[in-house]
Write an enzyme that holds these catalytic residues in place. Structure first.
Site, mmCIF file in Angstrom:
data_model
loop_
_atom_site.group_PDB
_atom_site.id
_atom_site.type_symbol
_atom_site.label_atom_id
_atom_site.label_comp_id
_atom_site.label_asym_id
_atom_site.label_seq_id
_atom_site.Cartn_x
_atom_site.Cartn_y
_atom_site.Cartn_z
ATOM 1 N N ASP A 28 -81.697 97.600 70.208
ATOM 2 C CA ASP A 28 -82.398 99.049 70.231
ATOM 3 C C ASP A 28 -82.519 99.377 68.754
ATOM 4 O OD1 ASP A 28 -82.810 101.571 71.242
ATOM 5 O OD2 ASP A 28 -80.657 102.024 71.106
ATOM 6 N N ASP A 30 -82.574 103.376 67.567
ATOM 7 C CA ASP A 30 -81.562 104.447 67.239
ATOM 8 C C ASP A 30 -80.130 104.139 67.377
ATOM 9 O OD1 ASP A 30 -83.251 107.020 66.352
ATOM 10 O OD2 ASP A 30 -84.414 105.784 67.808
ATOM 11 N N ASP A 213 -76.945 100.807 71.920
ATOM 12 C CA ASP A 213 -75.786 101.719 72.007
ATOM 13 C C ASP A 213 -76.068 102.839 73.056
ATOM 14 O OD1 ASP A 213 -78.307 103.186 70.563
ATOM 15 O OD2 ASP A 213 -76.589 104.588 70.322
#
Length: 261
Positions: A28, A30, A213
């Protein structure tokens, strides 16, 4: 049960399972490669992480799968040897398999209408950012006052009730509005692996590692079996997750990339 792990230990676990399989790395953006910031425009990639990605991509297939628009995440990472996927999997290197283009077009139209309405309804609330993308949009409220949260969530719920082609995904102080179509990062991951296996033509077995996350990454964690891949959530504190392992923060991800390379 998700196990806290250090970058060196993650490398050791990977080496113990890899054997002669071909590593494929999925990340991922961000909160994984870049720090979570108040405004999405300020999420930049540090040069050490970029070098780690570039060096890893010289040896292994690397994909960045982001909720951001495809051109946005590609421009922020800026490593030409990486493949990019945007809008939680709706912007893939190839057409999304099994999705009716007309249904997707209708959803995109309603997403635009929903974003317009939310901008008007929430215009008086400070700290709201609506991030528009090709196949989705995000309502960020990280900078909003806590007293306004009830109104923000009520407006989001009203939009979802009136636009049947739109659904939502909750993240870290953000609501992602996406087409109400059975597609997510997990299905995207499976499609990418199937494509890679087809291109390999009976070569080495693939061994995927997925690092993310947020809530949307849980869909990818759930499709990875510890016997055939590794899933890693990035989180400072222990939390409920389908991931096998947990790295503490973005810095730990960078260290993992450096050691992997």
């Amino acid at each position: 049960m998700t196990t806290r792990i250090e970058p060196r230990e993650l490398i050791e676990s990977l080496n113990a399972r890899l054997d002669d399989k071909r590593l494929v790395l999925f990340l991922d953006y961000d909160g994984t490669l870049s720090h979570i910031v108040e405004h999405p425009d300020h999420a930049v990639l540090d040069e050490a992480t970029r070098r780690g990605l570039s060096r890893a991509a010289a040896r292994h297939p690397v994909y960045v799968i982001s909720g951001r628009d495809l051109n946005d995440v590609r421009g922020r990472v800026a490593v030409e040897t990486i493949d990019y996927v945007g809008s939680h999997g709706f912007q893939m290197p190839e057409a999304v398999p099994g999705i009716d283009p007309e249904s997707l077009d209708e959803a995109v139209h309603e997403l635009g209408l929903a974003a317009n309405e939310l901008e008007q309804w929430l215009d008086y609330i400070d700290g709201i950012v609506i991030e528009r993308k090709k196949y989705s949009f995000a309502l960020h409220y990280r900078m909003a006052d806590r007293d306004d949260l009830k109104q923000i969530h009520a407006a989001a719920a009203d939009v979802l009730e009136r636009y049947g082609s739109v659904t939502s995904k909750r993240g870290k102080q953000v609501i992602e509005f996406v087409p109400d179509i059975p597609w997510d990062k997990g299905l995207c991951l499976q499609a990418l692996l199937a494509r890679l296996e087809g291109e390999a033509g009976g070569g080495r077995t693939l061994f995927p590692v997925y690092i993310g996350d947020d809530v949307t990454d849980e869909d990818a964690f759930r499709v990875l079996d510890p016997a055939t891949g590794i899933s890693v959530v990035v989180a400072e504190d222990e939390r409920q997750s389908s991931a096998e392992f947990r790295l503490g923060d973005v810095t730990a991800v960078r260290e993992f990339l450096e050691q992997l390379a």
